[in-house]
Each structure stands twice: as structure tokens, then as C-alpha cells.
Design a protein around this motif. Sequence first.
Motif, mmCIF file in Angstrom:
data_model
loop_
_atom_site.group_PDB
_atom_site.id
_atom_site.type_symbol
_atom_site.label_atom_id
_atom_site.label_comp_id
_atom_site.label_asym_id
_atom_site.label_seq_id
_atom_site.Cartn_x
_atom_site.Cartn_y
_atom_site.Cartn_z
ATOM 1 N N MET A 130 -23.002 11.290 -36.281
ATOM 2 C CA MET A 130 -22.166 11.663 -35.272
ATOM 3 C C MET A 130 -21.543 13.220 -35.566
ATOM 4 O O MET A 130 -21.297 13.199 -36.713
ATOM 5 C CB MET A 130 -21.071 10.682 -35.224
ATOM 6 N N LYS A 131 -21.766 13.780 -34.442
ATOM 7 C CA LYS A 131 -20.898 15.280 -34.464
ATOM 8 C C LYS A 131 -19.653 15.172 -33.468
ATOM 9 O O LYS A 131 -19.657 14.317 -32.523
ATOM 10 C CB LYS A 131 -21.882 16.277 -33.827
ATOM 11 N N ALA A 132 -18.633 15.682 -33.871
ATOM 12 C CA ALA A 132 -17.419 15.506 -33.183
ATOM 13 C C ALA A 132 -16.743 16.874 -33.112
ATOM 14 O O ALA A 132 -16.433 17.374 -34.332
ATOM 15 C CB ALA A 132 -16.581 14.582 -33.532
ATOM 16 N N VAL A 133 -16.316 17.601 -31.974
ATOM 17 C CA VAL A 133 -15.533 18.661 -31.815
ATOM 18 C C VAL A 133 -14.473 18.658 -30.847
ATOM 19 O O VAL A 133 -14.717 18.252 -29.647
ATOM 20 C CB VAL A 133 -16.627 19.882 -31.433
ATOM 21 N N ILE A 134 -13.417 19.292 -31.490
ATOM 22 C CA ILE A 134 -12.184 19.514 -30.559
ATOM 23 C C ILE A 134 -12.357 20.358 -29.592
ATOM 24 O O ILE A 134 -12.593 21.730 -29.857
ATOM 25 C CB ILE A 134 -10.910 19.703 -31.491
ATOM 26 N N LEU A 135 -12.365 19.904 -28.107
ATOM 27 C CA LEU A 135 -12.272 20.883 -27.136
ATOM 28 C C LEU A 135 -10.957 21.437 -27.004
ATOM 29 O O LEU A 135 -10.818 22.761 -26.472
ATOM 30 C CB LEU A 135 -12.914 20.085 -25.760
ATOM 31 N N VAL B 260 -18.323 14.289 -28.449
ATOM 32 C CA VAL B 260 -18.855 13.443 -29.454
ATOM 33 C C VAL B 260 -20.131 13.419 -29.253
ATOM 34 O O VAL B 260 -20.578 13.230 -27.923
ATOM 35 C CB VAL B 260 -18.125 11.990 -29.869
ATOM 36 N N SER B 261 -21.220 13.411 -30.277
ATOM 37 C CA SER B 261 -22.556 13.300 -29.836
ATOM 38 C C SER B 261 -23.361 12.378 -31.094
ATOM 39 O O SER B 261 -22.797 12.623 -32.180
ATOM 40 C CB SER B 261 -23.002 14.655 -30.045
ATOM 41 N N GLY B 262 -24.079 11.729 -30.776
ATOM 42 C CA GLY B 262 -24.991 11.022 -31.823
ATOM 43 C C GLY B 262 -26.254 11.958 -32.267
ATOM 44 O O GLY B 262 -26.614 11.467 -33.256
ATOM 45 N N ASP B 263 -26.658 12.694 -31.233
ATOM 46 C CA ASP B 263 -27.729 13.547 -31.815
ATOM 47 C C ASP B 263 -27.602 14.917 -31.933
ATOM 48 O O ASP B 263 -28.312 15.784 -31.975
ATOM 49 C CB ASP B 263 -28.888 13.282 -30.563
ATOM 50 N N GLY B 264 -26.404 15.485 -31.788
ATOM 51 C CA GLY B 264 -26.247 16.766 -31.619
ATOM 52 C C GLY B 264 -26.377 17.569 -30.651
ATOM 53 O O GLY B 264 -26.239 18.903 -30.366
ATOM 54 N N ARG C 234 -26.683 16.081 -27.088
ATOM 55 C CA ARG C 234 -25.967 15.309 -25.807
ATOM 56 C C ARG C 234 -24.727 14.927 -26.170
ATOM 57 O O ARG C 234 -24.533 14.178 -27.120
ATOM 58 C CB ARG C 234 -26.863 14.353 -25.249
ATOM 59 N N TRP C 235 -23.758 15.048 -25.364
ATOM 60 C CA TRP C 235 -22.326 14.839 -25.700
ATOM 61 C C TRP C 235 -21.668 13.922 -24.849
ATOM 62 O O TRP C 235 -21.752 13.855 -23.445
ATOM 63 C CB TRP C 235 -21.564 16.338 -25.514
ATOM 64 N N PHE C 236 -20.633 13.178 -25.084
ATOM 65 C CA PHE C 236 -19.805 12.581 -24.513
ATOM 66 C C PHE C 236 -18.421 13.048 -24.674
ATOM 67 O O PHE C 236 -17.839 13.492 -25.757
ATOM 68 C CB PHE C 236 -19.751 10.982 -24.980
ATOM 69 N N LEU C 237 -17.687 13.315 -23.642
ATOM 70 C CA LEU C 237 -16.342 13.891 -23.607
ATOM 71 C C LEU C 237 -15.274 12.547 -23.602
ATOM 72 O O LEU C 237 -15.461 11.766 -23.171
ATOM 73 C CB LEU C 237 -15.898 14.760 -22.494
ATOM 74 N N ILE C 238 -14.376 13.004 -24.598
ATOM 75 C CA ILE C 238 -13.065 11.827 -24.524
ATOM 76 C C ILE C 238 -12.093 12.367 -23.847
ATOM 77 O O ILE C 238 -11.542 13.463 -24.298
ATOM 78 C CB ILE C 238 -12.807 11.338 -25.860
ATOM 79 N N ASN C 239 -11.875 12.165 -22.625
ATOM 80 C CA ASN C 239 -10.998 12.923 -21.581
ATOM 81 C C ASN C 239 -11.408 14.185 -21.015
ATOM 82 O O ASN C 239 -12.422 14.942 -21.806
ATOM 83 C CB ASN C 239 -9.530 13.061 -22.159
ATOM 84 N N ALA C 240 -11.051 14.393 -19.891
ATOM 85 C CA ALA C 240 -11.505 15.665 -19.165
ATOM 86 C C ALA C 240 -10.425 16.196 -18.718
ATOM 87 O O ALA C 240 -9.516 16.128 -17.690
ATOM 88 C CB ALA C 240 -12.215 15.083 -17.801
ATOM 89 N N SER C 241 -9.824 17.401 -19.523
ATOM 90 C CA SER C 241 -8.595 17.818 -19.407
ATOM 91 C C SER C 241 -8.797 18.922 -18.203
ATOM 92 O O SER C 241 -9.616 19.310 -18.018
ATOM 93 C CB SER C 241 -8.023 18.552 -20.794
ATOM 94 N N PRO C 242 -7.423 19.537 -17.518
ATOM 95 C CA PRO C 242 -7.650 20.240 -16.379
ATOM 96 C C PRO C 242 -7.998 21.724 -17.154
ATOM 97 O O PRO C 242 -8.440 22.525 -16.239
ATOM 98 C CB PRO C 242 -6.031 20.497 -16.540
ATOM 99 N N ASP C 243 -8.034 21.772 -18.556
ATOM 100 C CA ASP C 243 -8.743 23.235 -19.100
ATOM 101 C C ASP C 243 -10.515 23.078 -19.316
ATOM 102 O O ASP C 243 -10.964 23.920 -20.044
ATOM 103 C CB ASP C 243 -8.178 23.575 -20.274
ATOM 104 N N LEU C 244 -11.081 21.917 -18.802
ATOM 105 C CA LEU C 244 -12.434 21.689 -18.991
ATOM 106 C C LEU C 244 -13.236 22.790 -18.592
ATOM 107 O O LEU C 244 -14.332 23.194 -19.385
ATOM 108 C CB LEU C 244 -12.891 20.410 -18.285
#
Length: 307
Positions: A1-6, A44-48, A50-60
Motif C-alpha cells: 500500500m502507498k499513502a500520501v498526504i494531499l 491511498v493506492s494498492g498498486d502505486g 491507481r488511487w483512492f482519495l480519503i475526503n475531497a477537500s476544497p483544495d483538491l
Amino acid sequence: MKAVILGAAAGGGFPQWNSNAEACRRARAGDADAMPRSQASLAVSGDGERWFLINASPDLRQQIQERSILHPRRDLRSSPIEGVVLTGADVDAIAGLLHLRERQAFTIYASERVLAVLRANPIFGVLAEDCVRRQAVPLAQPFEPCHVDGSASGLEVELFDVPGKVALYLETGSSPDELLGKPGDTVGVEVRAGAQRLVYIPGCAGMTERLKRRLAGASVVLFDGTLWQDDEMIRLGLGPKTGRRMGHMSLSGPDGTIAAFRDIAVKRKIFVHINNSNPILIEGSIERDMLAKDGWEVAYDGMEVSP
Ligand code: MLT
Ligand code: MN
């Protein structure tokens, strides 16, 4: 799993558009010890790829622009964003969905309570349902989100209820009963891949034994870092509300988050959703040193938090 703070900041971001407080002025002036941060979101991504966002902030929109992992790569019109998981219906969690219009297919995953808020706000109809799927997620039931092409993501996701309150714009009064959220209004997200366990909780009104059991053994916990002290906004003259009134437990003190985590075994713990009044945003502050001694990190935009 990959995870990056947006985005690592709470609603309003850092600096907040209408704040003339010293920290915000320093951030605006480019002071290296007061790094700007956009509103809270995680990818977050399982394959590095394709990504899933957790929350869609006004700054997206800005967050996508700044992270090449989220840029279109395949077709003339495409996006590596396969889905958005929502932890609540606060403005800072859902407003960014409006940036994802333009008939790009993806899936919104949320509790029935949060999906009901989207349904009640016709503006979200810009995400036409023949294109953007909305999937109701029952609490405490793990599921595997799929990519738009139907392939497996390799991630197991679970939403679970955490203490919280109704979204600010849905408050009907200020008594504790009127503010108290129902199950599904404020949730945490656990993402698992093999032995890796990431837990994302950008808003939490209090620590419970049940939540402690949920967190125990996690590889990385990203937790509500809104305020240092419950009355900090009042003391600084920034606003009339305590953290408690806003549905957030605070970091310091005997009932605070730092103390609450001392008996929870987690490998890595990071504060996210940090309000612009919180002194931990300032490098070298006493408060920053205090939490570092307890093994905490402070999130910043672009921070790698892969478990
Ligand atoms: C919060 O985290 O308390 C909310 O995002 C507040 C808000 O909606 O501005
Ligand atoms: Mn918020």
C-alpha cells in the motif's frame, strides 16, 4: 500500500484566507518554519498507479496539480483517481467533489448518512450518477473497493464510527443532543493490504475503549490534530468555540490525544487536520518538541505515509 498526504490542515487551511494571526502571516510570507498546508485529504493506492482519495477537500484542484501521481496518464481524458472515500459531510471533506465534475467515472464510498447529505444538496448532481457511482458502505464491514474497470484494488477498506458531531451547516441548535452525531456522521477509515494497517481519523471528539482497541497494532495512524488546547481559539481571540464544541478532542492535557495514545501500541502516529491556530504548525515550537518526544509526527502536504 502507498499513502500520501494531499493536505494536512483543518478546514480553512494554513494560512486561512481571513486570518491575520502571526502564524498565518508567517506562512503567507514564506517563513520556512511556518509551511503552508492545504485542507485535509489522503491518497491511498494498492498498486502505486491507481488511487483512492480519503475526503475531497476544497483544495483538491490544487492538490491534484501538485502531485504528479494524480495527473492523467492513460487516455486523452483520464484520471488515476478511482474513488473517493468520505469520513463525514463537513465542507472540508466533500466540497472538493465539485472539482471532480467533467464526466470522469469514479466511485464515492460513504456511510448512508453522508450519502443522504449529498442527495439532499442538488449541487452534487453535477456528478451525474450514470458516471459517478455512489456506494453506501455499512459501518464495520470491510469491503474491497474496485477500480472503475472492475479490477480489484488490493485494498481492504473499513469505515467505523467515531465520536463526533453533525456537520456545522446541519446544526439545528447548540445543545449537546442537537450537536451529537448519529452513527455514520463521523467515521474513521481503516485501509489494509496484507499485514499493513493504516487508520485515518481526521475528526474525533473523544477517545473510547472501543477506538483504542481498533487502533492497537496499526502500522500508521493519521489522527485529528485540530487544536493544541480546547480553548485556544478563544484565548487567541480567533473565535468563540472550543474544540469540544467543534467535535474535536485536543492534543494536550490529561484528557488530550497525546496522553490517550500513550497506552496504544501503534508503529507510526501522525497528526493531520491541523487548525491554523495550532502551534504545532510552527517548526521549533515548544509544542512541536513536546509531541515529538511522544513519538508523534506532524503531517505536511506531500508527506509519504505508506505503512
Ligand atoms: C471541522 O472539522 O470541525 C469542520 O470541518 C468545521 C467546518 O465545517 O468548517
Ligand atoms: Mn474539518
